[in-house]
Design a protein around this motif. Sequence first.
Motif, PDB file in Angstrom:
ATOM      1  N   VAL A 563      33.434   2.014  63.989  1.00 38.07           N
ATOM      2  CA  VAL A 563      34.650   1.138  63.834  1.00 38.07           C
ATOM      3  C   VAL A 563      35.504   1.010  65.055  1.00 38.07           C
ATOM      4  CG1 VAL A 563      36.719   0.523  62.440  1.00 38.07           C
ATOM      5  CG2 VAL A 563      34.680   1.359  61.447  1.00 38.07           C
ATOM      6  N   CYS A 564      35.734   0.003  65.677  1.00 41.77           N
ATOM      7  CA  CYS A 564      36.631  -0.186  66.945  1.00 41.77           C
ATOM      8  C   CYS A 564      37.565  -1.317  66.773  1.00 41.77           C
ATOM      9  CB  CYS A 564      35.844  -0.409  68.143  1.00 41.77           C
ATOM     10  SG  CYS A 564      34.299   0.443  68.480  1.00 41.77           S
ATOM     11  N   LEU A 565      38.582  -1.497  67.564  1.00 43.63           N
ATOM     12  CA  LEU A 565      39.634  -2.252  67.868  1.00 43.63           C
ATOM     13  C   LEU A 565      39.609  -3.058  69.024  1.00 43.63           C
ATOM     14  CD1 LEU A 565      42.878  -0.707  66.412  1.00 43.63           C
ATOM     15  CD2 LEU A 565      41.213  -2.023  65.190  1.00 43.63           C
ATOM     16  N   LEU A 566      39.243  -4.308  69.056  1.00 40.55           N
ATOM     17  CA  LEU A 566      39.065  -4.909  70.491  1.00 40.55           C
ATOM     18  C   LEU A 566      40.290  -5.789  70.540  1.00 40.55           C
ATOM     19  CD1 LEU A 566      35.325  -6.345  70.269  1.00 40.55           C
ATOM     20  CD2 LEU A 566      36.051  -4.200  71.364  1.00 40.55           C
ATOM     21  N   TYR A 567      41.088  -5.644  71.685  1.00 39.32           N
ATOM     22  CA  TYR A 567      42.213  -6.301  71.758  1.00 39.32           C
ATOM     23  C   TYR A 567      42.113  -7.769  71.923  1.00 39.32           C
ATOM     24  CZ  TYR A 567      43.912  -1.672  73.468  1.00 39.32           C
ATOM     25  OH  TYR A 567      44.252  -0.217  73.672  1.00 39.32           O
ATOM     26  N   GLY A 568      43.292  -8.282  70.863  1.00 39.80           N
ATOM     27  CA  GLY A 568      43.093  -9.623  70.720  1.00 39.80           C
ATOM     28  C   GLY A 568      42.701  -9.960  69.139  1.00 39.80           C
ATOM     29  N   GLY A 569      41.951  -8.991  68.535  1.00 45.93           N
ATOM     30  CA  GLY A 569      41.375  -9.207  67.417  1.00 45.93           C
ATOM     31  C   GLY A 569      42.433  -8.944  66.344  1.00 45.93           C
ATOM     32  N   ARG A 570      42.396  -9.689  65.059  1.00 48.55           N
ATOM     33  CA  ARG A 570      43.204  -9.145  64.127  1.00 48.55           C
ATOM     34  C   ARG A 570      42.478  -8.193  63.045  1.00 48.55           C
ATOM     35  NH1 ARG A 570      45.337 -15.119  62.247  1.00 48.55           N
ATOM     36  NH2 ARG A 570      45.766 -14.061  60.196  1.00 48.55           N
ATOM     37  N   LEU A 571      41.474  -8.216  62.971  1.00 45.60           N
ATOM     38  CA  LEU A 571      40.629  -7.410  62.390  1.00 45.60           C
ATOM     39  C   LEU A 571      39.718  -6.274  63.023  1.00 45.60           C
ATOM     40  CD1 LEU A 571      40.762  -9.824  60.414  1.00 45.60           C
ATOM     41  CD2 LEU A 571      38.891  -9.244  59.504  1.00 45.60           C
ATOM     42  N   PRO A 572      39.508  -4.996  62.696  1.00 46.45           N
ATOM     43  CA  PRO A 572      38.455  -4.118  63.277  1.00 46.45           C
ATOM     44  C   PRO A 572      37.347  -4.776  63.341  1.00 46.45           C
ATOM     45  CG  PRO A 572      39.912  -3.186  61.399  1.00 46.45           C
ATOM     46  CD  PRO A 572      40.012  -4.670  61.284  1.00 46.45           C
ATOM     47  N   VAL A 573      36.487  -4.348  64.128  1.00 51.14           N
ATOM     48  CA  VAL A 573      34.758  -4.480  64.268  1.00 51.14           C
ATOM     49  C   VAL A 573      34.088  -3.420  64.273  1.00 51.14           C
ATOM     50  CG1 VAL A 573      35.414  -6.495  65.506  1.00 51.14           C
ATOM     51  CG2 VAL A 573      34.889  -4.462  66.835  1.00 51.14           C
ATOM     52  N   VAL A 574      32.716  -3.649  63.716  1.00 52.81           N
ATOM     53  CA  VAL A 574      31.826  -2.529  63.863  1.00 52.81           C
ATOM     54  C   VAL A 574      30.821  -3.036  64.982  1.00 52.81           C
ATOM     55  CG1 VAL A 574      29.824  -1.504  62.580  1.00 52.81           C
ATOM     56  CG2 VAL A 574      32.139  -2.235  61.275  1.00 52.81           C
ATOM     57  N   LEU A 575      30.587  -1.788  65.618  1.00 58.49           N
ATOM     58  CA  LEU A 575      29.681  -1.920  66.828  1.00 58.49           C
ATOM     59  C   LEU A 575      28.743  -0.949  66.991  1.00 58.49           C
ATOM     60  CD1 LEU A 575      32.234  -2.405  69.855  1.00 58.49           C
ATOM     61  CD2 LEU A 575      31.204  -4.265  68.563  1.00 58.49           C
ATOM     62  N   ARG A 576      27.531  -1.294  67.466  1.00 57.07           N
ATOM     63  CA  ARG A 576      26.370  -0.381  67.472  1.00 57.07           C
ATOM     64  C   ARG A 576      26.273   0.100  69.066  1.00 57.07           C
ATOM     65  NH1 ARG A 576      21.784  -1.971  64.092  1.00 57.07           N
ATOM     66  NH2 ARG A 576      23.444  -1.346  62.360  1.00 57.07           N
ATOM     67  N   SER A 577      26.083   1.340  69.290  1.00 59.65           N
ATOM     68  CA  SER A 577      25.887   1.731  70.810  1.00 59.65           C
ATOM     69  C   SER A 577      24.610   1.750  70.799  1.00 59.65           C
ATOM     70  CB  SER A 577      26.439   3.143  70.886  1.00 59.65           C
ATOM     71  OG  SER A 577      26.228   3.706  72.201  1.00 59.65           O
ATOM     72  N   ILE A 578      23.950   1.081  72.089  1.00 53.76           N
ATOM     73  CA  ILE A 578      22.766   0.951  72.339  1.00 53.76           C
ATOM     74  C   ILE A 578      22.463   1.356  74.078  1.00 53.76           C
ATOM     75  CG2 ILE A 578      20.671  -0.353  72.634  1.00 53.76           C
ATOM     76  CD1 ILE A 578      21.626  -1.947  70.078  1.00 53.76           C
ATOM     77  N   ASP A 579      21.990   2.342  74.386  1.00 58.17           N
ATOM     78  CA  ASP A 579      21.881   2.637  75.845  1.00 58.17           C
ATOM     79  C   ASP A 579      22.918   2.478  76.658  1.00 58.17           C
ATOM     80  OD1 ASP A 579      19.257   3.255  75.277  1.00 58.17           O
ATOM     81  OD2 ASP A 579      18.384   1.067  75.497  1.00 58.17           O
ATOM     82  N   GLY A 580      24.205   2.896  76.250  1.00 55.55           N
ATOM     83  CA  GLY A 580      25.500   2.517  77.018  1.00 55.55           C
ATOM     84  C   GLY A 580      26.090   1.176  76.922  1.00 55.55           C
ATOM     85  N   GLN A 581      25.630   0.340  76.215  1.00 57.55           N
ATOM     86  CA  GLN A 581      26.299  -0.670  75.794  1.00 57.55           C
ATOM     87  C   GLN A 581      26.434  -1.059  74.362  1.00 57.55           C
ATOM     88  OE1 GLN A 581      23.436  -3.562  77.889  1.00 57.55           O
ATOM     89  NE2 GLN A 581      24.862  -3.583  79.758  1.00 57.55           N
ATOM     90  N   TRP A 582      26.962  -1.934  74.007  1.00 57.85           N
ATOM     91  CA  TRP A 582      27.366  -2.166  72.564  1.00 57.85           C
ATOM     92  C   TRP A 582      27.032  -3.474  71.989  1.00 57.85           C
ATOM     93  CZ3 TRP A 582      30.078   1.906  69.909  1.00 57.85           C
ATOM     94  CH2 TRP A 582      30.478   2.798  70.838  1.00 57.85           C
TER      95      TRP A 582
END
Length: 615
Positions: A563-582
């Motif tokens: 669970v992450c917060l990306l600046y500019g977003g009003r909701l949290p997001v779910v990201l998946r880490s894959i080989d150093g990227q998301w």
Amino acid sequence: MGQESSAPMPDIQSTYRYSTLPPISSSTPKRFRLLTILPKCASSEGYLKCKLQDHDLDTAPPYETLSYVWGNAKPVGCIFIDEESKSISFNLGLALVRLRHDDKERIVWIDALCINQDDIVERSQQVQLMVDIYTRCTRVVVWMGMGHTDDRVIPAAFKLIHRTAEYISKEVGKPIEKVCSADITSLPTEVPTSPIRATRDLPEPRSHLWAPAAFFFHMPWFRRMWIAQEVAFAPAIMYVGKLEIDWDVVAMAASWWYLKGYAGSFDMAMDLRNPLTIWMGPEIRGLSLDRFLDKFGHFEATDPRDKVYALLGFLDDEGNGDNVAIEGQIEGEVEGKVDVEKHRIIPDYTKEVWEVYSDAVHHIIHTESEGNLTQLFAMIRDVPTEPDPIFPSWIPRWDLGHCITGQSLNIFEPQYEWLASGDKPPEILPNPDPKILCLKGVQVARIQEVFPLHEAEDEDSDVQAMLLQSLWSRAQELLTPYPGPESLEEAFVKAITGVRKRDVSAAATQYTPSELVDVIDEVCSPEDSPFLIDGIRWFTSFFITEDGKMGVGCKRMQKDDTVCLLYGGRLPVVLRSIDGQWRFLEQCVVPGIMHGEALMGLGEARLEEEWFELR
């Protein structure tokens, strides 16, 4: 071909060659072509004859434009343009015969003939003129096709439409020709038992007498992406075979039926929604691109790039704001200020579909209003299990037609006041790889367990209540003692209902948070369960993080996602880490961090800013 005959014209090899139009620039006149359909008396041997001439847009003679469904574009016949043969599709041939006068010329603009469709550069240039072409025409002629094999159907539909228009005129107190979409949307809604319905000579909602209207509004033209722009800026008339009707009257009746609840089935309601959406186009001109993509995303386009290009005419000339921070100064931009022109979308049919959609994403992030990241991410739906080899995860699949935020998190409804990333604007780090979007944000928590909120298509209230009981039991096992500032009961209720402010407020008149949990414990009585089901209807998964947070989202998340917060977003997001990227998966709702609370930990060891390379 046409009214006289349904047989295609003889198929003769096309010999017509287009002249070259000059490139569009601010220093030269805008050039385009107009087709002159010669009268029937000038034709010979059954062939339809035309002339095609170049004109300056500012000095062109009066002309009409044609709006129609291309359908199967395979040439099945031909016409003659300047004595040279030109292959055409079956439906275009029908339209031309319907347009041709008996004894006088008719000047029209038709995209398939006035633009050299085989010249990609010309297509890209001429599409930039579409708004000007349709705005300056005297009238738009909509060709719907020949209609129904039963010649009673379309007249019956038109009779219902005209009768409804009279009721609308009376209700809003305006002549039919003065009624606009705002008049319709401001009218009170009705229920089937409303007494006023008995005074109208209209069928009951589920009556078979609606079948002609249902057939008419299900015709393919109403689902075309380009029609939003084609009928928005000039008067329009609709041809169905030999019959005709004003577009505004059609849109007026459809909108009224939709909003008053006269649609007799879900399918008809969806078909009526399209004319309402199109009719509102001129009145909502200037909204941001993400909002237009949300409204028109379910419309169809033969070329998926037109999912974006067909909407550009609705955008204002200045963009919709400037609220993005760019890490470092970009060539051609003033530090701290975004060059709107740099992110303006210019139609270019040499680009791949994903590149056009990438342009749209960057335009939305760089030039549009507050909340743009949230609306953008809400349109990313049905992410495949495995990464797509062509489309990056941060690009909505507008080509698939299901990027409709109203079916996920309807975050622009007024009851939502979420600002998970506080007042921080989007921050972007330019990346040479066009398939990477690099945004600044923070990691909040890792997901420990994920639970389904819906059994497979089973919306039985008892089944849902038992599922909620199971989730409550599991939350007690994992989160006792609860680390948050409130009780576990209150946190669970907020999480399971997505802290939907409207729903929680409605429930507060009947239950305290603890009493709501008691309702869950008791497997819900029939009168109570609808509230709980309504509260979770937007979500399909419930999750618990390693640090004890609870939240809801959709179906793509799994254990160890972040669970992450990306600046500019009003909701949290779910990201998946894959080989150093998301990889972007979805937005979510996590009580306790929905109003910027998580960012209070910035600068402390437990929370650090970082750049997320989304691929």
